[in-house]
Motif scaffolding. Sequence first.
Motif, PDB file in Angstrom:
ATOM      1  N   GLY A   4       0.803  -1.215   0.000  1.00 28.09           N
ATOM      2  CA  GLY A   4       0.000   0.000   0.000  1.00 28.09           C
ATOM      3  C   GLY A   4       0.835   1.265   0.000  1.00 28.09           C
ATOM      4  O   GLY A   4       0.324   2.355  -0.244  1.00 28.09           O
ATOM      5  N   ALA A   5       2.130   1.150   0.278  1.00 28.72           N
ATOM      6  CA  ALA A   5       3.017   2.317   0.252  1.00 28.72           C
ATOM      7  C   ALA A   5       3.428   2.579  -1.191  1.00 28.72           C
ATOM      8  O   ALA A   5       3.931   1.686  -1.870  1.00 28.72           O
ATOM      9  N   SER A   6       3.236   3.781  -1.660  1.00 28.95           N
ATOM     10  CA  SER A   6       3.575   4.105  -3.048  1.00 28.95           C
ATOM     11  C   SER A   6       5.058   3.936  -3.321  1.00 28.95           C
ATOM     12  O   SER A   6       5.452   3.457  -4.374  1.00 28.95           O
ATOM     13  N   TYR A   7       5.895   4.355  -2.376  1.00 25.76           N
ATOM     14  CA  TYR A   7       7.337   4.335  -2.563  1.00 25.76           C
ATOM     15  C   TYR A   7       7.996   3.579  -1.416  1.00 25.76           C
ATOM     16  O   TYR A   7       7.457   3.486  -0.318  1.00 25.76           O
ATOM     17  N   SER A   8       9.194   3.101  -1.673  1.00 25.51           N
ATOM     18  CA  SER A   8      10.001   2.538  -0.597  1.00 25.51           C
ATOM     19  C   SER A   8      10.554   3.697   0.213  1.00 25.51           C
ATOM     20  O   SER A   8      10.849   4.762  -0.326  1.00 25.51           O
ATOM     21  N   SER A   9      10.693   3.493   1.513  1.00 30.91           N
ATOM     22  CA  SER A   9      11.183   4.541   2.411  1.00 30.91           C
ATOM     23  C   SER A   9      12.240   3.971   3.329  1.00 30.91           C
ATOM     24  O   SER A   9      12.227   2.786   3.641  1.00 30.91           O
ATOM     25  N   ILE A  10      13.135   4.842   3.758  1.00 29.77           N
ATOM     26  CA  ILE A  10      14.120   4.465   4.768  1.00 29.77           C
ATOM     27  C   ILE A  10      14.120   5.542   5.842  1.00 29.77           C
ATOM     28  O   ILE A  10      13.977   6.734   5.545  1.00 29.77           O
ATOM     29  N   ASN A  11      14.253   5.080   7.079  1.00 26.39           N
ATOM     30  CA  ASN A  11      14.309   6.009   8.197  1.00 26.39           C
ATOM     31  C   ASN A  11      15.587   6.837   8.085  1.00 26.39           C
ATOM     32  O   ASN A  11      16.675   6.294   7.903  1.00 26.39           O
ATOM     33  N   LYS A  12      15.452   8.127   8.200  1.00 27.77           N
ATOM     34  CA  LYS A  12      16.593   9.042   8.093  1.00 27.77           C
ATOM     35  C   LYS A  12      17.704   8.646   9.064  1.00 27.77           C
ATOM     36  O   LYS A  12      18.887   8.697   8.727  1.00 27.77           O
ATOM     37  N   ALA A  13      17.347   8.204  10.256  1.00 21.52           N
ATOM     38  CA  ALA A  13      18.330   7.826  11.271  1.00 21.52           C
ATOM     39  C   ALA A  13      19.101   6.568  10.887  1.00 21.52           C
ATOM     40  O   ALA A  13      20.186   6.325  11.410  1.00 21.52           O
ATOM     41  N   ALA A  14      18.593   5.769   9.972  1.00 23.25           N
ATOM     42  CA  ALA A  14      19.241   4.515   9.587  1.00 23.25           C
ATOM     43  C   ALA A  14      20.293   4.702   8.499  1.00 23.25           C
ATOM     44  O   ALA A  14      21.047   3.774   8.205  1.00 23.25           O
ATOM     45  N   LEU A  15      20.361   5.875   7.888  1.00 23.62           N
ATOM     46  CA  LEU A  15      21.269   6.091   6.755  1.00 23.62           C
ATOM     47  C   LEU A  15      22.747   6.072   7.130  1.00 23.62           C
ATOM     48  O   LEU A  15      23.588   5.738   6.291  1.00 23.62           O
ATOM     49  N   GLU A  16      23.059   6.411   8.364  1.00 22.68           N
ATOM     50  CA  GLU A  16      24.469   6.492   8.767  1.00 22.68           C
ATOM     51  C   GLU A  16      25.155   5.142   8.580  1.00 22.68           C
ATOM     52  O   GLU A  16      24.687   4.112   9.046  1.00 22.68           O
ATOM     53  N   GLY A  17      26.266   5.158   7.836  1.00 25.48           N
ATOM     54  CA  GLY A  17      27.041   3.948   7.597  1.00 25.48           C
ATOM     55  C   GLY A  17      26.565   3.108   6.429  1.00 25.48           C
ATOM     56  O   GLY A  17      27.168   2.090   6.118  1.00 25.48           O
ATOM     57  N   LEU A  18      25.489   3.533   5.773  1.00 26.71           N
ATOM     58  CA  LEU A  18      24.986   2.773   4.627  1.00 26.71           C
ATOM     59  C   LEU A  18      25.616   3.283   3.340  1.00 26.71           C
ATOM     60  O   LEU A  18      26.050   4.429   3.245  1.00 26.71           O
ATOM     61  N   SER A  19      25.624   2.429   2.350  1.00 29.60           N
ATOM     62  CA  SER A  19      26.120   2.794   1.029  1.00 29.60           C
ATOM     63  C   SER A  19      24.913   3.211   0.180  1.00 29.60           C
ATOM     64  O   SER A  19      24.006   2.415  -0.051  1.00 29.60           O
ATOM     65  N   TYR A  20      24.902   4.458  -0.277  1.00 30.47           N
ATOM     66  CA  TYR A  20      23.803   4.982  -1.095  1.00 30.47           C
ATOM     67  C   TYR A  20      24.298   6.190  -1.874  1.00 30.47           C
ATOM     68  O   TYR A  20      25.366   6.718  -1.615  1.00 30.47           O
ATOM     69  N   GLU A  21      23.487   6.602  -2.843  1.00 30.33           N
ATOM     70  CA  GLU A  21      23.775   7.840  -3.557  1.00 30.33           C
ATOM     71  C   GLU A  21      22.505   8.672  -3.611  1.00 30.33           C
ATOM     72  O   GLU A  21      21.400   8.137  -3.740  1.00 30.33           O
ATOM     73  N   GLU A  22      22.664   9.967  -3.454  1.00 28.53           N
ATOM     74  CA  GLU A  22      21.510  10.851  -3.548  1.00 28.53           C
ATOM     75  C   GLU A  22      21.130  10.993  -5.015  1.00 28.53           C
ATOM     76  O   GLU A  22      21.986  11.124  -5.877  1.00 28.53           O
ATOM     77  N   THR A  23      19.835  10.949  -5.286  1.00 28.27           N
ATOM     78  CA  THR A  23      19.372  11.014  -6.676  1.00 28.27           C
ATOM     79  C   THR A  23      19.192  12.454  -7.152  1.00 28.27           C
ATOM     80  O   THR A  23      19.090  12.682  -8.348  1.00 28.27           O
ATOM     81  N   GLY A  24      19.138  13.394  -6.212  1.00 31.30           N
ATOM     82  CA  GLY A  24      18.846  14.781  -6.577  1.00 31.30           C
ATOM     83  C   GLY A  24      17.358  15.045  -6.683  1.00 31.30           C
ATOM     84  O   GLY A  24      16.936  16.175  -6.898  1.00 31.30           O
ATOM     85  N   GLU A  25      16.568  14.017  -6.562  1.00 28.13           N
ATOM     86  CA  GLU A  25      15.109  14.133  -6.630  1.00 28.13           C
ATOM     87  C   GLU A  25      14.553  14.377  -5.238  1.00 28.13           C
ATOM     88  O   GLU A  25      15.149  13.986  -4.234  1.00 28.13           O
ATOM     89  N   SER A  26      13.410  15.008  -5.183  1.00 30.00           N
ATOM     90  CA  SER A  26      12.682  15.148  -3.926  1.00 30.00           C
ATOM     91  C   SER A  26      11.202  15.109  -4.239  1.00 30.00           C
ATOM     92  O   SER A  26      10.796  15.286  -5.382  1.00 30.00           O
ATOM     93  N   GLY A  27      10.428  14.844  -3.237  1.00 27.88           N
ATOM     94  CA  GLY A  27       8.987  14.772  -3.441  1.00 27.88           C
ATOM     95  C   GLY A  27       8.267  14.795  -2.115  1.00 27.88           C
ATOM     96  O   GLY A  27       8.879  14.694  -1.053  1.00 27.88           O
ATOM     97  N   GLY A  28       6.978  14.926  -2.196  1.00 32.38           N
ATOM     98  CA  GLY A  28       6.167  14.982  -0.991  1.00 32.38           C
ATOM     99  C   GLY A  28       5.631  13.611  -0.620  1.00 32.38           C
ATOM    100  O   GLY A  28       5.479  12.736  -1.460  1.00 32.38           O
ATOM    101  N   HIS A  29       5.412  13.437   0.655  1.00 34.94           N
ATOM    102  CA  HIS A  29       4.773  12.216   1.160  1.00 34.94           C
ATOM    103  C   HIS A  29       3.911  12.609   2.352  1.00 34.94           C
ATOM    104  O   HIS A  29       4.125  13.630   2.979  1.00 34.94           O
ATOM    105  N   PHE A  30       2.920  11.789   2.614  1.00 32.87           N
ATOM    106  CA  PHE A  30       2.089  12.018   3.782  1.00 32.87           C
ATOM    107  C   PHE A  30       2.773  11.434   5.000  1.00 32.87           C
ATOM    108  O   PHE A  30       3.155  10.264   5.007  1.00 32.87           O
TER     109      PHE A  30
END
Length: 167
Positions: A67-93
Motif C-alpha cells: 500500500g506504500a507508493s514508494y520505498s522509504s528508509i528512516n533518516k536515522a538509519a542512513l548512517e554507515g549505509l552505502s547509497y547515492e543521492e538522486t537529486g530528486e525530492s517529493g512529498g509524502h504524507f
Amino acid sequence: MEFVWKTVAMIVVLAFAAIIAGVVNLIMNRRKIDPKVGRISFRESMDLVELPIVNNGRKLNFLLDTGASYSSINKAALEGLSYEETGESGGHFGIEGTIQESKYVRMNVGYRSQSYEDDFQVVDLSQAFGNIKQEFGINLHGIVGNTFFQKYRYVLNFDELVAYSMV
C-alpha cells in the motif's frame, strides 16, 4: 435445435475455462518447485519478527507494504549505509497526515544471494518505528513499497507466506 447450440456453446465455454485453470495451476505449481524463481520469505520474517535486508554489510529490517507508493528508509538509519543521492525530492504524507518534503536516495540492498537496487524516500520515521519497537520489540529501518514490487514484479503469496517474482 436452439437447445443443442446452447449446449454446445456451454461445453466449449467450460472446456476453455478448464484449459485456462490448468495453465494457471501449472504456472503456480512451477513457482512452488522451481528454485530459480526469485522468492522472499515473509514466513521467515514472521518467525524472526524481521525481514533481513543487507546494505554495506549491515543488516536492516524492512516492512513489506504494497500500500506504500514508494520505498522509504528512516533518516536515522542512513548512517554507515552505502547509497547515492538522486537529486530528486517529493512529498509524502507523514504519519500525522500532513504532506512533508523528502529527498530520495538510491541504494543496493540484498536478500540472501539476490541484489536489488531501488530508490528510497528519506523520511524521519524514528517516532513511528520507536513506538513499534517499544510495543512489539520489532526494530524497523524502512519500508519496501510498491515501486519495488512493480520494478521487480514481486507479488505476495499469503498461502506460502512468500513474495515471489513473476519473471
